[in-house]
Motif scaffolding. Sequence first.
Motif, PDB file in Angstrom:
ATOM      1  N   THR A 127      23.980  84.426  43.596  1.00  0.00           N
ATOM      2  CA  THR A 127      22.824  85.301  43.462  1.00  0.00           C
ATOM      3  C   THR A 127      22.944  86.033  42.133  1.00  0.00           C
ATOM      4  O   THR A 127      24.039  86.196  41.592  1.00  0.00           O
ATOM      5  CB  THR A 127      22.798  86.349  44.579  1.00  0.00           C
ATOM      6  OG1 THR A 127      24.018  87.108  44.499  1.00  0.00           O
ATOM      7  CG2 THR A 127      22.711  85.701  45.945  1.00  0.00           C
ATOM      8  N   ASP A 128      21.805  86.476  41.633  1.00  0.00           N
ATOM      9  CA  ASP A 128      21.729  87.281  40.437  1.00  0.00           C
ATOM     10  C   ASP A 128      22.570  88.560  40.598  1.00  0.00           C
ATOM     11  O   ASP A 128      23.275  88.985  39.702  1.00  0.00           O
ATOM     12  CB  ASP A 128      20.251  87.632  40.255  1.00  0.00           C
ATOM     13  CG  ASP A 128      19.959  88.108  38.874  1.00  0.00           C
ATOM     14  OD1 ASP A 128      19.755  87.249  38.008  1.00  0.00           O
ATOM     15  OD2 ASP A 128      19.966  89.348  38.670  1.00  0.00           O
ATOM     16  N   TYR A 151      19.273  78.533  35.830  1.00  0.00           N
ATOM     17  CA  TYR A 151      18.653  79.071  37.048  1.00  0.00           C
ATOM     18  C   TYR A 151      18.086  77.962  37.914  1.00  0.00           C
ATOM     19  O   TYR A 151      17.657  76.918  37.420  1.00  0.00           O
ATOM     20  CB  TYR A 151      17.520  80.037  36.666  1.00  0.00           C
ATOM     21  CG  TYR A 151      18.039  81.358  36.141  1.00  0.00           C
ATOM     22  CD1 TYR A 151      18.251  82.420  37.003  1.00  0.00           C
ATOM     23  CD2 TYR A 151      18.325  81.516  34.785  1.00  0.00           C
ATOM     24  CE1 TYR A 151      18.731  83.637  36.531  1.00  0.00           C
ATOM     25  CE2 TYR A 151      18.814  82.722  34.301  1.00  0.00           C
ATOM     26  CZ  TYR A 151      19.013  83.775  35.181  1.00  0.00           C
ATOM     27  OH  TYR A 151      19.492  84.960  34.714  1.00  0.00           O
ATOM     28  N   LEU A 152      18.074  78.207  39.221  1.00  0.00           N
ATOM     29  CA  LEU A 152      17.446  77.274  40.151  1.00  0.00           C
ATOM     30  C   LEU A 152      16.046  77.783  40.464  1.00  0.00           C
ATOM     31  O   LEU A 152      15.718  78.939  40.183  1.00  0.00           O
ATOM     32  CB  LEU A 152      18.259  77.182  41.450  1.00  0.00           C
ATOM     33  CG  LEU A 152      19.735  76.814  41.279  1.00  0.00           C
ATOM     34  CD1 LEU A 152      20.449  76.847  42.632  1.00  0.00           C
ATOM     35  CD2 LEU A 152      19.862  75.440  40.656  1.00  0.00           C
ATOM     36  N   ASP A 153      15.226  76.940  41.076  1.00  0.00           N
ATOM     37  CA  ASP A 153      13.845  77.324  41.372  1.00  0.00           C
ATOM     38  C   ASP A 153      13.774  78.517  42.310  1.00  0.00           C
ATOM     39  O   ASP A 153      12.839  79.298  42.275  1.00  0.00           O
ATOM     40  CB  ASP A 153      13.087  76.147  42.008  1.00  0.00           C
ATOM     41  CG  ASP A 153      12.808  75.065  40.972  1.00  0.00           C
ATOM     42  OD1 ASP A 153      12.901  75.383  39.758  1.00  0.00           O
ATOM     43  OD2 ASP A 153      12.517  73.925  41.364  1.00  0.00           O
ATOM     44  N   ASN A 154      14.790  78.657  43.193  1.00  0.00           N
ATOM     45  CA  ASN A 154      14.748  79.742  44.184  1.00  0.00           C
ATOM     46  C   ASN A 154      15.253  81.080  43.641  1.00  0.00           C
ATOM     47  O   ASN A 154      15.500  82.000  44.412  1.00  0.00           O
ATOM     48  CB  ASN A 154      15.535  79.349  45.438  1.00  0.00           C
ATOM     49  CG  ASN A 154      17.008  79.124  45.132  1.00  0.00           C
ATOM     50  OD1 ASN A 154      17.466  79.360  44.011  1.00  0.00           O
ATOM     51  ND2 ASN A 154      17.746  78.670  46.120  1.00  0.00           N
ATOM     52  N   GLY A 155      15.454  81.157  42.320  1.00  0.00           N
ATOM     53  CA  GLY A 155      15.875  82.429  41.741  1.00  0.00           C
ATOM     54  C   GLY A 155      17.380  82.597  41.675  1.00  0.00           C
ATOM     55  O   GLY A 155      17.884  83.525  41.039  1.00  0.00           O
ATOM     56  N   MET A 156      18.125  81.715  42.342  1.00  0.00           N
ATOM     57  CA  MET A 156      19.584  81.790  42.232  1.00  0.00           C
ATOM     58  C   MET A 156      20.006  81.073  40.948  1.00  0.00           C
ATOM     59  O   MET A 156      19.174  80.484  40.261  1.00  0.00           O
ATOM     60  CB  MET A 156      20.248  81.172  43.462  1.00  0.00           C
ATOM     61  CG  MET A 156      20.001  81.999  44.726  1.00  0.00           C
ATOM     62  SD  MET A 156      20.660  81.237  46.194  1.00  0.00           S
ATOM     63  CE  MET A 156      22.308  81.910  46.223  1.00  0.00           C
TER      64      MET A 156
END
Length: 324
Positions: A127-128, A151-156
């Motif tokens: 996670t960020d 980054y991944l599409d889900n924000g992670m």
Amino acid sequence: MKELREEFYGKLKDVKSVSDLDRLKAEFLGKKGKITARLRSLKDLPPMERRIWGKVLNDLKKELERVIREKREELLDELPSQDPTLPGTPWTYEVGALHPIKVVGGEILRVLENMGFEIGEGPEVETDENNFTLLNIPEWHPARDMQQSLYLDNGMLLRTHTSPFQIRYMSTHSPPLKAATFGKVFRADEFDATHSPVFHQIEGFAVDRNISLSSLKWVLEQIVKALFGEGSKVKFVPSYFPFTEPSMEVAVWYRGEWLEMLGCGMIHPQVLRNVGIDPDVWSGYAFGIGVERFAMVKYGIEDIRHFYENDKRFLDQFRYDRWI
Ligand code: PHE
């Protein structure tokens, strides 16, 4: 009965090996064999006939058993004789070996383990919060940029360093604590002689009542000496990381120059607060080792890409069995 007998001898002519013979035996005398089946159906005949056919069938059965036995001996005699006193065949295949990154990473981990560090593992997708925020990395920090982090599409994101393991470990364990991890980290870097978008780090840290900079220096000196020998030269250079204060880099003297090998420092009080540890009671140090860097210096490898191309001629040089 005559047909059955002829069928058997006809097939016996084609028998060339012991396994052919076994197959033929099963066909006639096995549990579901032709003779066996007929013997089993005798019980349905009237007593008189049963006696006559019983004898004929049993005679045939004995005959086939004898012929098969003789044929088996004949086949075995034909096998080339073997000399059991000949020496055995040496290794005719190659055994696998550990990758040099695993070898060097393992050596560092062993030193840490011997000093009482608990070895753990964290995920490569983070996670960020864990990768940046809780490590006191501000919103505007360039590492958060899409140009530098994956980054991944889900924000992670793919963790950019092993430091989020500090957060994970410290928020689930209470001090005093001492832990380390070894794993892959990811950066949106070029792939050239000194950069790779994937590489390995070892993160180590300790939190206790009287941890000081000299505890940190001592631990790092032990690691460097274990890997590069007692005579190796180490230097601590002031540096900056948002999650340590003060921060340093460690350089090792190698082939006439100082090479930076790792980042370290005293864990920033804000980071301790973020994981619920009171910085007025506890203090800690942390370090992040570049495993490829260590391996390159240790073995004189000039191009980081060698580690990932899996050229057997390169990998073969790090086989344990070549060292013995
Ligand atoms: N995480 C830092 C890096 O990747 C290294 C580091 C770890 C520095 C721990 C200080 C303390 O560059």
